[in-house]
Design a protein around this motif. Sequence first.
Motif, PDB file in Angstrom:
ATOM      1  N   LEU A  48       4.286   6.031  -4.976  1.00 33.89           N
ATOM      2  CA  LEU A  48       4.520   6.163  -6.455  1.00 33.89           C
ATOM      3  C   LEU A  48       3.465   7.086  -6.936  1.00 33.89           C
ATOM      4  O   LEU A  48       3.935   7.913  -8.069  1.00 33.89           O
ATOM      5  CB  LEU A  48       4.237   4.961  -7.241  1.00 33.89           C
ATOM      6  CG  LEU A  48       4.069   4.745  -8.795  1.00 33.89           C
ATOM      7  CD1 LEU A  48       5.694   5.212  -9.017  1.00 33.89           C
ATOM      8  CD2 LEU A  48       4.096   3.326  -9.228  1.00 33.89           C
ATOM      9  N   LEU A  49       2.262   7.041  -6.338  1.00 34.87           N
ATOM     10  CA  LEU A  49       1.130   8.084  -6.916  1.00 34.87           C
ATOM     11  C   LEU A  49       1.700   9.414  -6.787  1.00 34.87           C
ATOM     12  O   LEU A  49       1.380  10.470  -7.279  1.00 34.87           O
ATOM     13  CB  LEU A  49       0.024   7.693  -6.542  1.00 34.87           C
ATOM     14  CG  LEU A  49      -0.789   6.354  -7.024  1.00 34.87           C
ATOM     15  CD1 LEU A  49      -1.950   5.792  -6.251  1.00 34.87           C
ATOM     16  CD2 LEU A  49      -0.810   6.536  -8.531  1.00 34.87           C
ATOM     17  N   ALA A  50       2.285   9.522  -5.102  1.00 33.53           N
ATOM     18  CA  ALA A  50       2.681  10.809  -5.067  1.00 33.53           C
ATOM     19  C   ALA A  50       3.837  11.525  -6.025  1.00 33.53           C
ATOM     20  O   ALA A  50       3.847  12.576  -6.295  1.00 33.53           O
ATOM     21  CB  ALA A  50       3.025  11.020  -3.575  1.00 33.53           C
ATOM     22  N   ILE A  68       4.384  10.635  -9.233  1.00 33.81           N
ATOM     23  CA  ILE A  68       3.653  10.709 -10.440  1.00 33.81           C
ATOM     24  C   ILE A  68       3.128  12.064 -10.390  1.00 33.81           C
ATOM     25  O   ILE A  68       2.962  12.941 -11.325  1.00 33.81           O
ATOM     26  CB  ILE A  68       2.647   9.696 -10.828  1.00 33.81           C
ATOM     27  CG1 ILE A  68       3.458   8.541 -11.082  1.00 33.81           C
ATOM     28  CG2 ILE A  68       2.028  10.205 -11.847  1.00 33.81           C
ATOM     29  CD1 ILE A  68       2.648   7.362 -11.270  1.00 33.81           C
ATOM     30  N   ALA A  69       2.397  12.378  -9.263  1.00 32.55           N
ATOM     31  CA  ALA A  69       1.839  13.757  -9.077  1.00 32.55           C
ATOM     32  C   ALA A  69       2.837  15.133  -8.689  1.00 32.55           C
ATOM     33  O   ALA A  69       2.452  16.342  -8.590  1.00 32.55           O
ATOM     34  CB  ALA A  69       0.767  13.673  -7.928  1.00 32.55           C
ATOM     35  N   GLY A  70       4.043  14.734  -8.987  1.00 30.12           N
ATOM     36  CA  GLY A  70       5.119  15.798  -8.674  1.00 30.12           C
ATOM     37  C   GLY A  70       5.239  15.964  -7.086  1.00 30.12           C
ATOM     38  O   GLY A  70       6.128  17.062  -6.699  1.00 30.12           O
ATOM     39  N   GLU A  71       4.869  15.318  -6.185  1.00 29.98           N
ATOM     40  CA  GLU A  71       5.091  15.564  -4.832  1.00 29.98           C
ATOM     41  C   GLU A  71       6.470  14.742  -4.268  1.00 29.98           C
ATOM     42  O   GLU A  71       6.784  13.731  -5.020  1.00 29.98           O
ATOM     43  CB  GLU A  71       4.082  14.954  -4.055  1.00 29.98           C
ATOM     44  CG  GLU A  71       2.396  15.816  -4.529  1.00 29.98           C
ATOM     45  CD  GLU A  71       1.356  14.986  -3.769  1.00 29.98           C
ATOM     46  OE1 GLU A  71       1.610  14.032  -2.963  1.00 29.98           O
ATOM     47  OE2 GLU A  71       0.080  15.178  -4.093  1.00 29.98           O
ATOM     48  N   ASP A  72       7.083  15.462  -3.338  1.00 30.29           N
ATOM     49  CA  ASP A  72       8.164  14.505  -2.701  1.00 30.29           C
ATOM     50  C   ASP A  72       7.494  13.506  -1.814  1.00 30.29           C
ATOM     51  O   ASP A  72       6.561  13.650  -1.214  1.00 30.29           O
ATOM     52  CB  ASP A  72       8.793  15.726  -1.850  1.00 30.29           C
ATOM     53  CG  ASP A  72       9.586  16.832  -2.477  1.00 30.29           C
ATOM     54  OD1 ASP A  72       9.959  16.256  -3.692  1.00 30.29           O
ATOM     55  OD2 ASP A  72       9.811  17.783  -2.018  1.00 30.29           O
ATOM     56  N   ALA A  73       8.153  12.300  -2.188  1.00 31.50           N
ATOM     57  CA  ALA A  73       7.816  10.978  -1.282  1.00 31.50           C
ATOM     58  C   ALA A  73       8.676  11.184  -0.092  1.00 31.50           C
ATOM     59  O   ALA A  73       9.771  10.896  -0.084  1.00 31.50           O
ATOM     60  CB  ALA A  73       8.074   9.709  -2.191  1.00 31.50           C
ATOM     61  N   PRO A  74       7.971  11.045   1.210  1.00 26.62           N
ATOM     62  CA  PRO A  74       8.685  11.025   2.163  1.00 26.62           C
ATOM     63  C   PRO A  74       9.138   9.650   2.468  1.00 26.62           C
ATOM     64  O   PRO A  74       8.897   8.716   2.028  1.00 26.62           O
ATOM     65  CB  PRO A  74       7.525  11.410   3.325  1.00 26.62           C
ATOM     66  CG  PRO A  74       6.477  10.842   2.826  1.00 26.62           C
ATOM     67  CD  PRO A  74       6.380  11.124   1.254  1.00 26.62           C
ATOM     68  N   THR A  75      10.380   9.610   3.575  1.00 28.55           N
ATOM     69  CA  THR A  75      10.923   8.131   3.843  1.00 28.55           C
ATOM     70  C   THR A  75       9.627   7.603   4.755  1.00 28.55           C
ATOM     71  O   THR A  75       9.116   8.098   5.627  1.00 28.55           O
ATOM     72  CB  THR A  75      12.226   8.508   4.676  1.00 28.55           C
ATOM     73  OG1 THR A  75      13.076   8.911   4.025  1.00 28.55           O
ATOM     74  CG2 THR A  75      12.439   7.143   5.277  1.00 28.55           C
ATOM     75  N   VAL A  76       9.592   6.465   4.423  1.00 26.75           N
ATOM     76  CA  VAL A  76       8.475   5.825   5.386  1.00 26.75           C
ATOM     77  C   VAL A  76       9.057   4.528   6.148  1.00 26.75           C
ATOM     78  O   VAL A  76       9.769   3.688   5.644  1.00 26.75           O
ATOM     79  CB  VAL A  76       7.249   5.186   4.565  1.00 26.75           C
ATOM     80  CG1 VAL A  76       6.346   4.133   5.400  1.00 26.75           C
ATOM     81  CG2 VAL A  76       6.577   6.117   3.802  1.00 26.75           C
ATOM     82  N   ILE A  77       9.061   4.520   7.472  1.00 27.52           N
ATOM     83  CA  ILE A  77       9.408   3.423   8.322  1.00 27.52           C
ATOM     84  C   ILE A  77       8.386   2.584   8.781  1.00 27.52           C
ATOM     85  O   ILE A  77       7.324   3.187   9.541  1.00 27.52           O
ATOM     86  CB  ILE A  77      10.207   3.732   9.474  1.00 27.52           C
ATOM     87  CG1 ILE A  77      11.575   4.573   8.604  1.00 27.52           C
ATOM     88  CG2 ILE A  77      10.870   2.571  10.195  1.00 27.52           C
ATOM     89  CD1 ILE A  77      12.413   5.276   9.839  1.00 27.52           C
ATOM     90  N   ALA A  81       0.777  -1.339  -0.121  1.00 26.82           N
ATOM     91  CA  ALA A  81      -0.192   0.140  -0.026  1.00 26.82           C
ATOM     92  C   ALA A  81       0.717   1.091  -0.095  1.00 26.82           C
ATOM     93  O   ALA A  81       0.692   2.139  -0.695  1.00 26.82           O
ATOM     94  CB  ALA A  81      -0.998   0.052   1.411  1.00 26.82           C
ATOM     95  N   GLU A  82       2.075   1.390   0.772  1.00 26.00           N
ATOM     96  CA  GLU A  82       2.710   2.452   0.774  1.00 26.00           C
ATOM     97  C   GLU A  82       3.818   2.684  -0.458  1.00 26.00           C
ATOM     98  O   GLU A  82       3.726   3.737  -0.986  1.00 26.00           O
ATOM     99  CB  GLU A  82       3.849   2.211   2.045  1.00 26.00           C
ATOM    100  CG  GLU A  82       3.203   2.520   3.233  1.00 26.00           C
ATOM    101  CD  GLU A  82       2.784   3.941   3.368  1.00 26.00           C
ATOM    102  OE1 GLU A  82       3.209   4.980   3.044  1.00 26.00           O
ATOM    103  OE2 GLU A  82       1.556   4.027   3.835  1.00 26.00           O
ATOM    104  N   MET A  83       3.827   1.539  -1.161  1.00 28.05           N
ATOM    105  CA  MET A  83       4.814   1.621  -2.569  1.00 28.05           C
ATOM    106  C   MET A  83       3.729   2.487  -3.334  1.00 28.05           C
ATOM    107  O   MET A  83       4.170   3.203  -4.171  1.00 28.05           O
ATOM    108  CB  MET A  83       5.119   0.413  -2.999  1.00 28.05           C
ATOM    109  CG  MET A  83       6.311  -0.158  -2.201  1.00 28.05           C
ATOM    110  SD  MET A  83       6.885  -1.882  -2.747  1.00 28.05           S
ATOM    111  CE  MET A  83       6.246  -2.140  -4.126  1.00 28.05           C
ATOM    112  N   VAL A  84       2.382   1.833  -3.487  1.00 30.93           N
ATOM    113  CA  VAL A  84       1.502   2.470  -4.454  1.00 30.93           C
ATOM    114  C   VAL A  84       1.266   3.727  -4.124  1.00 30.93           C
ATOM    115  O   VAL A  84       1.368   4.891  -5.024  1.00 30.93           O
ATOM    116  CB  VAL A  84       0.090   1.819  -4.434  1.00 30.93           C
ATOM    117  CG1 VAL A  84      -0.833   2.451  -5.104  1.00 30.93           C
ATOM    118  CG2 VAL A  84       0.479   0.572  -4.964  1.00 30.93           C
ATOM    119  N   ARG A  85       1.031   4.432  -2.882  1.00 32.60           N
ATOM    120  CA  ARG A  85       0.899   5.546  -2.536  1.00 32.60           C
ATOM    121  C   ARG A  85       2.053   6.611  -2.817  1.00 32.60           C
ATOM    122  O   ARG A  85       1.952   7.812  -3.324  1.00 32.60           O
ATOM    123  CB  ARG A  85       0.487   5.808  -1.009  1.00 32.60           C
ATOM    124  CG  ARG A  85       0.337   7.081  -0.205  1.00 32.60           C
ATOM    125  CD  ARG A  85      -0.036   7.348   1.270  1.00 32.60           C
ATOM    126  NE  ARG A  85       1.298   6.870   1.880  1.00 32.60           N
ATOM    127  CZ  ARG A  85       2.148   7.917   2.126  1.00 32.60           C
ATOM    128  NH1 ARG A  85       2.072   9.006   1.669  1.00 32.60           N
ATOM    129  NH2 ARG A  85       3.298   7.799   2.874  1.00 32.60           N
TER     130      ARG A  85
END
Length: 117
Positions: A93-95, A97-106, A87-91
């Motif tokens: 990736l979509l972020a 694609i939308a041009g948003e910075d993807a935060p680090t997720v632990i 779920a996090e990988m998809v979220r």
Amino acid sequence: MPYVAEGDYSRAGGEAAMRELLARVTELDAVFVASDLMADGALSVLEHAGRGVPADVAVGGFDDSPVAAGTRPPLATIRQPWDRISAEMVRLLLARIAGEDAPTVILPTELVVRRSA
């Protein structure tokens, strides 16, 4: 680094890495292996070397794959939350694609205690 051996996430890779470690580190009493499949290979090499698990060498794996419960002795391992990882990988990736910075997720993991450690 005398206490690190690299493998390729296969059973054969675990066997080769364990042989390498045993040749370099005679006082080896524990190993943490990057995958359960590699840990299965390490267990095989330890058995053939006459090293008891966990009496002489404690062994831990990673993934909590079906292999872990079927090894002899059953493998202590780390369980990952695969549903949350997906779920996090998809979220993320979509972020992106939308041009948003993807935060680090632990995400949390869980120790699965079995007889190898």
